[in-house]
Design a protein around this motif. Structure first.
Motif, mmCIF file in Angstrom:
data_model
loop_
_atom_site.group_PDB
_atom_site.id
_atom_site.type_symbol
_atom_site.label_atom_id
_atom_site.label_comp_id
_atom_site.label_asym_id
_atom_site.label_seq_id
_atom_site.Cartn_x
_atom_site.Cartn_y
_atom_site.Cartn_z
ATOM 1 N N LYS A 81 -45.656 -3.680 -34.087
ATOM 2 C CA LYS A 81 -46.146 -2.502 -34.797
ATOM 3 C C LYS A 81 -46.341 -1.373 -33.782
ATOM 4 O O LYS A 81 -47.319 -1.357 -33.044
ATOM 5 C CB LYS A 81 -47.464 -2.815 -35.528
ATOM 6 C CG LYS A 81 -47.287 -3.800 -36.670
ATOM 7 C CD LYS A 81 -48.601 -4.005 -37.417
ATOM 8 C CE LYS A 81 -48.421 -4.944 -38.594
ATOM 9 N NZ LYS A 81 -49.694 -5.155 -39.339
ATOM 10 N N LYS A 82 -45.409 -0.459 -33.760
ATOM 11 C CA LYS A 82 -45.406 0.582 -32.752
ATOM 12 C C LYS A 82 -46.163 1.827 -33.229
ATOM 13 O O LYS A 82 -45.894 2.353 -34.298
ATOM 14 C CB LYS A 82 -43.967 0.965 -32.391
ATOM 15 C CG LYS A 82 -43.112 -0.215 -31.913
ATOM 16 C CD LYS A 82 -43.663 -0.861 -30.657
ATOM 17 C CE LYS A 82 -42.754 -1.955 -30.137
ATOM 18 N NZ LYS A 82 -43.308 -2.617 -28.925
ATOM 19 N N GLY A 83 -47.084 2.286 -32.415
ATOM 20 C CA GLY A 83 -47.847 3.474 -32.764
ATOM 21 C C GLY A 83 -47.993 4.448 -31.611
ATOM 22 O O GLY A 83 -48.490 5.564 -31.805
ATOM 23 N N LEU A 84 -47.598 4.036 -30.411
ATOM 24 C CA LEU A 84 -47.706 4.913 -29.251
ATOM 25 C C LEU A 84 -46.946 6.207 -29.508
ATOM 26 O O LEU A 84 -45.826 6.182 -30.016
ATOM 27 C CB LEU A 84 -47.165 4.208 -28.002
ATOM 28 C CG LEU A 84 -47.336 4.925 -26.658
ATOM 29 C CD1 LEU A 84 -47.552 3.905 -25.540
ATOM 30 C CD2 LEU A 84 -46.123 5.787 -26.317
ATOM 31 N N ALA A 85 -47.563 7.327 -29.157
ATOM 32 C CA ALA A 85 -46.956 8.630 -29.440
ATOM 33 C C ALA A 85 -46.951 9.510 -28.199
ATOM 34 O O ALA A 85 -47.950 9.591 -27.485
ATOM 35 C CB ALA A 85 -47.710 9.330 -30.570
ATOM 36 N N VAL A 86 -45.811 10.157 -27.959
ATOM 37 C CA VAL A 86 -45.634 11.032 -26.807
ATOM 38 C C VAL A 86 -45.202 12.410 -27.303
ATOM 39 O O VAL A 86 -44.303 12.519 -28.145
ATOM 40 C CB VAL A 86 -44.565 10.461 -25.843
ATOM 41 C CG1 VAL A 86 -44.305 11.434 -24.692
ATOM 42 C CG2 VAL A 86 -44.992 9.101 -25.317
ATOM 43 N N TYR A 87 -45.829 13.443 -26.761
ATOM 44 C CA TYR A 87 -45.519 14.823 -27.144
ATOM 45 C C TYR A 87 -45.292 15.650 -25.874
ATOM 46 O O TYR A 87 -46.025 15.497 -24.890
ATOM 47 C CB TYR A 87 -46.675 15.455 -27.911
ATOM 48 C CG TYR A 87 -47.182 14.664 -29.088
ATOM 49 C CD1 TYR A 87 -46.822 14.990 -30.394
ATOM 50 C CD2 TYR A 87 -48.069 13.598 -28.906
ATOM 51 C CE1 TYR A 87 -47.310 14.278 -31.479
ATOM 52 C CE2 TYR A 87 -48.560 12.880 -29.981
ATOM 53 C CZ TYR A 87 -48.173 13.216 -31.265
ATOM 54 O OH TYR A 87 -48.665 12.503 -32.332
ATOM 55 N N VAL A 88 -44.311 16.526 -25.897
ATOM 56 C CA VAL A 88 -44.144 17.526 -24.845
ATOM 57 C C VAL A 88 -44.309 18.888 -25.517
ATOM 58 O O VAL A 88 -43.505 19.269 -26.376
ATOM 59 C CB VAL A 88 -42.771 17.426 -24.154
ATOM 60 C CG1 VAL A 88 -42.640 18.509 -23.073
ATOM 61 C CG2 VAL A 88 -42.577 16.041 -23.530
ATOM 62 N N VAL A 89 -45.389 19.587 -25.149
ATOM 63 C CA VAL A 89 -45.743 20.833 -25.841
ATOM 64 C C VAL A 89 -46.178 21.895 -24.824
ATOM 65 O O VAL A 89 -46.491 21.593 -23.678
ATOM 66 C CB VAL A 89 -46.890 20.602 -26.851
ATOM 67 C CG1 VAL A 89 -46.427 19.747 -28.012
ATOM 68 C CG2 VAL A 89 -48.094 19.955 -26.161
#
Length: 285
Positions: free
Chosen positions: A117-125
Motif C-alpha cells: 500500500k503505497k502512500g509516500l508522496a514527493v513534490y517539487v514546487v
C-alpha cells in the motif's frame, strides 16, 4: 507513520549533512510517488541545498529556490548512504526505493517505502504551500499558546482523539502521539473536545507540549536508522495492547477501526471502564 518528533529529527539529521551541498542527481524510481511535474525533478540538479525543515509531518528540502517536499506516509522512510551507486536503479514492483538523491560528493539519501500500500508522496514546487497537504495545515503544536489551543477546541463536536489527529487543526500529531498525549492528560479518547473544562484544556495543552518536546529531545542527535526503535521504546500505551500501564499497572486496552486502532489505559483515562470496540463486537456476534 513518522509524526512530528521523528520528522523533526530527520530534518535535523538530514540538514547537518546536505545544507551547503550541491545536488548532483535525483532519480525517481516509483513514478506513483511523484505528485508534481512542473518544475521537473531534474530542475533540482546543480542547485545548492539552502535549508532542511519540517512542516507538520512533511519534510522540506530547499535548494536554490525550489523545494523538495516529502510526506513519508505510513511506511516510508529516509535512509542515508555514504556512497550512492553510480548506476541507475531499475524500477520494480518489489523494490522499496521510491526516490534517490545523490550529492556532488557521492553520498546522498534514499526515500523508501515498505509494503504494497503505497502512500509516500514527493513534490517539487517553488513554494511549499503549493502542496495541498501543506496548504491546509493548522498551527504547529510546539508554537501554540494555551489560549490559542483552547480556541481551536471551542465548538468542536468531535471526539478529542480525532481532533488531535486532524492536520488542519494541529500540524504533526498522528495516531501514536495522540494516544500518548491523552494518556498523559488522563483523558478518554472519546471525550468531546467542546466539553472540556478550562482545567481539562490546560491539562491537555501541557500534555501535548510536554509529550512532543520529550520525544523530540529523545530523538535529537540519533541517526535516521535509529529513530523508529527510539519511538517504539518511548511509548507508554500506543502499540502496547495487553501490556501493563507504566503508571498504574492496569492492562492497556485497544479499540480497532477499519484502518487503525487506538490504545489507552482504563484506570488512567476512562474511570476503569473499557471503551466499546464495535469492530470486535461485530466479530463476536
Amino acid at each position: 507513520m513518522p509524526e512530528l518528533p521523528e520528522v523533526e529529527a530527520l530534518s535535523s539529521f538530514l540538514g547537518a549533512r546536505v545544507v551547503g551541498r550541491e545536488i548532483a542527481r535525483v532519480q525517481v524510481v516509483a513514478i506513483s510517488a511523484l505528485k508534481t511535474y512542473d518544475p521537473p525533478v531534474a530542475a533540482l540538479e546543480g542547485r545548492t541545498v539552502g535549508a532542511v525543515g519540517r512542516r507538520g509531518k512533511f519534510l522540506d528540502v530547499e535548494a536554490g529556490g525550489l523545494h523538495l517536499v516529502v510526506h513519508l506516509a505510513r511506511a516510508g522512510w529516509l535512509r542515508w548512504r555514504e556512497q550512492v551507486p553510480d548506476e541507475p536503479v531499475r524500477p520494480g514492483a518489489r523494490n522499496p526505493l521510491a526516490l534517490r538523491v545523490r550529492l556532488a560528493g557521492g553520498d546522498g539519501f534514499d526515500l523508501t517505502e515498505a509494503g504494497t500500500k503505497k502512500g509516500l508522496a514527493v513534490y517539487v514546487v517553488r513554494d511549499p504551500v503549493e502542496v495541498p497537504g501543506v496548504a491546509r495545515l493548522g498551527p504547529d503544536p510546539l508554537d501554540l499558546g494555551v489560549e490559542d489551543f483552547a480556541a481551536l477546541l471551542r465548538g468542536e463536536r468531535r471526539r478529542i482523539k480525532g481532533v488531535l489527529r486532524d492536520q488542519s487543526v494541529l500540524a504533526g500529531v498522528g495516531n501514536a502521539y495522540s494516544d500518548e498525549v491523552l494518556h498523559v492528560a488522563r483523558m478518554s479518547p472519546y471525550k468531546l473536545a467542546s466539553s472540556l473544562t478550562e482545567e481539562e484544556t490546560a491539562r491537555l495543552y501541557e500534555a501535548l507540549g510536554g509529550t512532543l518536546r520529550e520525544a523530540v529531545e529523545r530523538s535529537r542527535g540519533l541517526a535516521a536508522g535509529e529513530l523508529k526503535a527510539e519511538k517504539k521504546l518511548g511509548m507508554r500505551v500506543h502499540g502496547r495492547t495487553g501490556l501493563p500501564c507504566p503508571v498504574c499497572g492496569d492492562t492497556v486496552r485497544e479499540v480497532s477501526f477499519a484502518d487503525s486502532s487506538l490504545q489507552y489505559c482504563p484506570t488512567c483515562q476512562t474511570g476503569g471502564k473499557p471503551l466499546a470496540d464495535r469492530r470486535l463486537s461485530r466479530l463476536l456476534k
